[in-house]
Design an enzyme around this catalytic site. Structure first.
Site, mmCIF file in Angstrom:
data_model
loop_
_atom_site.group_PDB
_atom_site.id
_atom_site.type_symbol
_atom_site.label_atom_id
_atom_site.label_comp_id
_atom_site.label_asym_id
_atom_site.label_seq_id
_atom_site.Cartn_x
_atom_site.Cartn_y
_atom_site.Cartn_z
ATOM 1 N N GLU A 84 0.838 -1.190 0.000
ATOM 2 C CA GLU A 84 0.000 0.000 0.000
ATOM 3 C C GLU A 84 0.880 1.249 0.000
ATOM 4 O O GLU A 84 1.959 1.271 0.595
ATOM 5 C CB GLU A 84 -0.939 -0.011 1.207
ATOM 6 C CG GLU A 84 -1.935 -1.164 1.087
ATOM 7 C CD GLU A 84 -3.103 -1.076 2.053
ATOM 8 O OE1 GLU A 84 -4.232 -1.173 1.592
ATOM 9 O OE2 GLU A 84 -2.877 -0.914 3.268
ATOM 10 N N CYS A 98 3.686 8.262 2.055
ATOM 11 C CA CYS A 98 4.097 7.265 3.037
ATOM 12 C C CYS A 98 4.400 5.988 2.255
ATOM 13 O O CYS A 98 3.496 5.355 1.710
ATOM 14 C CB CYS A 98 2.954 7.094 4.038
ATOM 15 S SG CYS A 98 3.346 5.945 5.338
ATOM 16 N N CYS A 105 5.790 -7.676 7.164
ATOM 17 C CA CYS A 105 6.807 -7.316 8.146
ATOM 18 C C CYS A 105 7.027 -8.485 9.089
ATOM 19 O O CYS A 105 6.076 -9.142 9.517
ATOM 20 C CB CYS A 105 6.391 -6.078 8.940
ATOM 21 S SG CYS A 105 7.712 -5.454 10.004
ATOM 22 N N CYS A 109 5.025 -6.250 15.706
ATOM 23 C CA CYS A 109 4.575 -5.297 16.727
ATOM 24 C C CYS A 109 3.081 -5.523 16.938
ATOM 25 O O CYS A 109 2.322 -5.659 15.978
ATOM 26 C CB CYS A 109 4.824 -3.855 16.281
ATOM 27 S SG CYS A 109 6.564 -3.482 16.034
ATOM 28 N N CYS A 112 0.200 -3.231 15.299
ATOM 29 C CA CYS A 112 0.352 -2.859 13.892
ATOM 30 C C CYS A 112 -0.243 -3.928 12.971
ATOM 31 O O CYS A 112 0.048 -5.115 13.110
ATOM 32 C CB CYS A 112 1.837 -2.672 13.580
ATOM 33 S SG CYS A 112 2.156 -2.290 11.844
ATOM 34 N N SER A 187 11.807 5.488 9.253
ATOM 35 C CA SER A 187 11.332 5.118 10.588
ATOM 36 C C SER A 187 11.632 3.647 10.856
ATOM 37 O O SER A 187 11.442 2.795 9.995
ATOM 38 C CB SER A 187 9.820 5.365 10.648
ATOM 39 O OG SER A 187 9.303 4.980 11.905
ATOM 40 N N HIS A 212 7.832 4.015 21.710
ATOM 41 C CA HIS A 212 6.509 3.596 22.190
ATOM 42 C C HIS A 212 6.438 3.113 23.640
ATOM 43 O O HIS A 212 5.355 2.749 24.109
ATOM 44 C CB HIS A 212 5.891 2.505 21.293
ATOM 45 C CG HIS A 212 5.769 2.892 19.851
ATOM 46 N ND1 HIS A 212 5.647 4.188 19.413
ATOM 47 C CD2 HIS A 212 5.750 2.132 18.722
ATOM 48 C CE1 HIS A 212 5.553 4.211 18.090
ATOM 49 N NE2 HIS A 212 5.623 2.983 17.647
ATOM 50 N N ASN A 286 -4.180 4.354 15.991
ATOM 51 C CA ASN A 286 -5.241 4.051 15.028
ATOM 52 C C ASN A 286 -5.694 2.621 15.250
ATOM 53 O O ASN A 286 -4.864 1.724 15.332
ATOM 54 C CB ASN A 286 -4.709 4.204 13.604
ATOM 55 C CG ASN A 286 -4.225 5.620 13.364
ATOM 56 O OD1 ASN A 286 -4.970 6.569 13.544
ATOM 57 N ND2 ASN A 286 -2.963 5.761 12.990
ATOM 58 N N CYS A 328 -1.314 5.312 10.021
ATOM 59 C CA CYS A 328 -0.168 4.574 10.544
ATOM 60 C C CYS A 328 -0.614 3.279 11.185
ATOM 61 O O CYS A 328 -1.535 3.273 12.001
ATOM 62 C CB CYS A 328 0.515 5.363 11.655
ATOM 63 S SG CYS A 328 1.565 6.663 11.072
#
Ligand code: SAH
Length: 337
Positions: A84, A98, A105, A109, A112, A187, A212, A286, A328
């Site tokens: 995306e 972005c 991944c 996390c 996420c 990031s 975080h 989010n 995010c």
């Protein structure tokens, strides 16, 4: 790597000079849709390139538009892999792209959606730069300008630096997209070997760390990578990065209701960041399938006040595009994306 050969390798194989790559990039920015439309290339080269590789390494398949103007595309490579791409709309015709660096991944996390997908293949540098070029064109069509690029889409960019570093350089180069280093951010979850490499090479970008949490127990619970590279190691490597590059490090801190948002967490965070060249961004959570909730405004403000009293000024990053799962942490393909 992508199933396709890279444009650079193909041009080299054809014995072409380095500036051919730039001519293709310029044509992509200007609206060309195929090698046959790159009028600056000799006709034989246009035909040779068309035979050997697709003009766009990834092409938009679906688009979603948020009420706040944020746009999200599902892009697909010829081998079927999808990622995306998000274009965030700001005031005054500015846009932030972005970019994704991996089609999934491996770092899991807990908050996420990409982490919930599991690992996917590394994107190539062409695939990353094409995302930025597609974003530039989409911005231009809306009479806006692509002013910022962040590697905050799908994937862990520091686990794919072989492709991310050339892409950052192409996005920064005047003959590429011409964005200044202050307008490009990479990031990371805190992949320490990647930070070491970013210290050693001149990388025209800002480094942002997804911290975080201010203690190892909480952070390891949220981000399993912390078991491998705990906070002290991570921040020590960040300080080395500041010393060698002369740049600051941006600390991202996601505010999760009653998980990491107490005033005591803010004070611990301030202690960790004391004497460093850090800038803190607080991030609104989010919703994803995970078990967390965003901090309510009163807890968020109390956290911010406690940080300020400990001498740390932090800015708040508002959520954008959440209504179309473009915010995010919400990027995923296949499942909930
Ligand atoms: N792998 C990199 C880049 C991708 S994520 C990294 O972790 O930094 C980009 C940012 O979005 C990170 O700070 C990440 O922690 C944050 N993020 C992940 N899930 C989120 C969520 N549900 N809400 C808000 N931010 C989230």
């Amino acid at each position: 790597m992508s199933a396709e050969p890279s444009l650079a390798a193909t041009l080299a194989e054809l014995g072409q000079p380095g500036y051919r790559h730039r001519q293709v990039t310029e044509a992509k920015r200007a609206g060309a849709e195929g090698f046959d439309e790159v009028s600056t290339l000799p006709a034989t080269l246009r035909a040779q390139l068309s035979e050997r590789l697709p003009f766009w390494s990834m092409t938009p398949e679906r688009e979603a538009v948020s009420a706040d103007g944020t746009r999200k595309w599902l892009l697909r490579a010829p081998d079927g892999v999808a990622v995306e791409l998000v274009l965030i709309a700001h005031a005054a015709g500015r846009r932030t792209a972005c970019l994704s660096s991996q089609a999934g991944c491996a770092l899991a996390c807990r908050f996420c959606a990409t982490g919930a997908m599991g690992p996917g293949r590394d994107l190539s540098s062409d695939e990353i730069v094409d995302q930025a070029l597609l974003a530039t064109r989409a911005a231009a069509e809306a009479a806006a300008r692509l002013t910022n690029v962040v590697f905050m889409g799908m994937g862990e960019p520091l686990q794919n630096l072989d492709a991310v570093l050339p892409a950052v350089r192409a996005i920064h180069a005047p003959e590429g997209l011409g964005l200044s280093a202050r307008k490009i951010a990479v990031s990371t979850v805190g992949w320490v070997p990647g930070i070491t490499r970013m210290s050693a090479e001149e990388v025209p970008a800002r480094l942002a760390i997804s911290l975080h949490a201010a203690d190892d127990d909480t952070r390891s619970e949220l981000m399993p990578i912390n078991l491998r590279y705990p906070i002290a190691n991570l921040l020590a490597e960040c300080r080395r990065y500041c010393d060698t590059t002369g740049r600051r490090v941006f600390i991202e801190y996601l505010l999760l209701d009653r998980v990491n948002d107490a005033p005591a967490d803010a004070r611990r965070l301030a202690t960790l960041l004391r004497d460093g060249r850090f800038h803190v961004n607080l991030i609104e959570y989010n919703p994803t399938a995970g078990p967390y909730r965003a901090s309510p405004p009163e807890r968020r403000e109390a956290f911010q006040r406690a940080l300020a009293r400990s001498g740390i000024e932090a800015s708040l990053r508002r959520s954008r595009g959440a209504d179309v799962a473009a915010a995010c942490g919400q990027l995923a393909t296949g499942g909930s994306g």
